[in-house]
Enzyme design. Sequence first.
Site, short mmCIF file in Angstrom:
data_model
loop_
_atom_site.label_atom_id
_atom_site.label_comp_id
_atom_site.label_asym_id
_atom_site.label_seq_id
_atom_site.Cartn_x
_atom_site.Cartn_y
_atom_site.Cartn_z
N HIS A 134 0.83 -1.21 0.00
CA HIS A 134 0.00 0.00 0.00
C HIS A 134 0.87 1.26 0.00
O HIS A 134 2.05 1.23 0.35
CB HIS A 134 -0.93 0.02 1.21
CG HIS A 134 -0.21 0.15 2.53
ND1 HIS A 134 0.49 -0.89 3.11
CD2 HIS A 134 -0.10 1.20 3.40
CE1 HIS A 134 1.00 -0.49 4.26
NE2 HIS A 134 0.66 0.78 4.45
N ASP A 136 0.59 5.10 1.69
CA ASP A 136 -0.14 5.70 2.82
C ASP A 136 -1.11 6.79 2.36
O ASP A 136 -0.80 7.59 1.48
CB ASP A 136 0.84 6.31 3.82
CG ASP A 136 1.56 5.25 4.65
OD1 ASP A 136 1.05 4.12 4.75
OD2 ASP A 136 2.64 5.56 5.19
N HIS A 284 4.68 0.09 0.40
CA HIS A 284 5.41 -0.66 1.41
C HIS A 284 4.52 -1.73 2.03
O HIS A 284 3.29 -1.73 1.86
CB HIS A 284 5.99 0.26 2.48
CG HIS A 284 4.99 1.13 3.17
ND1 HIS A 284 4.46 2.27 2.61
CD2 HIS A 284 4.42 1.03 4.41
CE1 HIS A 284 3.62 2.84 3.46
NE2 HIS A 284 3.57 2.09 4.55
N ARG A 299 5.22 6.69 13.68
CA ARG A 299 5.37 7.25 12.34
C ARG A 299 4.95 8.72 12.34
O ARG A 299 3.93 9.08 12.93
CB ARG A 299 4.52 6.47 11.33
CG ARG A 299 4.75 6.90 9.88
CD ARG A 299 3.75 6.23 8.95
NE ARG A 299 2.42 6.81 9.10
CZ ARG A 299 1.29 6.20 8.74
NH1 ARG A 299 1.32 4.99 8.24
NH2 ARG A 299 0.12 6.81 8.90
#
Length: 308
Positions: A134, A136, A284, A299
């Site tokens: 995917h 983000d 990723h 994150r």
Amino acid sequence: MSVDLPARLRSSVTPDDGILEGPRVLRRLPDGVEERPYELFTLRPLGRVIGAEISGVDLGAPVSPRLRAELNRALLEWKVLFFRDQRITSQQQRAFAANWGELETNPFIARGDSDQVVRFTRTAGMPGYENIWHTDVTWRPNPALGSVLRLVEVPPIGGDTMWADMAAAYDNLPADVRERIDGLTAVHDFVPGFDRFTDPDLLAQWQDAYPPVEHPVVRTHPETGRRTLFVNQAFTTHITGLDRAESDRLLRYLFLQAHTPEFQVRFRWEPDSVAFWDNRATQHYAVNDYHPHVRVAERVAIVGDRPY
């Protein structure tokens, strides 16, 4: 695929829309860009087209304009940068990411010590759901420019993260497929990416605030000019203007491109490791092979631009 075979061989057909064996086009840099040495740090490539480890940079220290420019060049050229032995705080992580722009918030993931930090706590009782290729927050009108990820707790085994270069994925599409998808748009929605593991009342609360959005199936990177495949299995629901069966078939084929190992890099986390990736150029996948051990990550994401 069907092929013309000599008369002495039996007829043979394998399923259509697969990835074929043979040489890959592995072009790391945009046309016209030449290799140049880095002056302020040491860079060690980890993959042919994607992924490099940086040493000689302290992410907890202020970033000078010259260092920022050289790190940005490395990010554009290698798509994801890795840093070891970075004993930084969440505040220092935010300060480093802010050199690239305004920081995002995310209402669907638990926060860390501020609204700009999301915290992924994965335990035996709360497994991870990031093990899908995917990009983000493509459900936003302006998906993230990039993200800085720091592992707070590293499992003793497993828990690697993989990245795929989606410009390389686009380069290797057959010419007729590239011609077909150039100019198409696709719809992205947060609901399918979160509905299997998020409180439906929370999703409903944000449904009006984040309606589905359309992005090009192939975006142009705003800094490199590279054509980049920009659909992903977590958030892309359908291609505009195609009937459902045709859209599903084409998307399945395009999703498959991220699975090609020649386009990937795999990072084994250690304590105090940090990854910084270009969300405009990559997908990723967080490998979910560490349970029942604990994996905790934080994150920070940087607001991006509208894809075109």
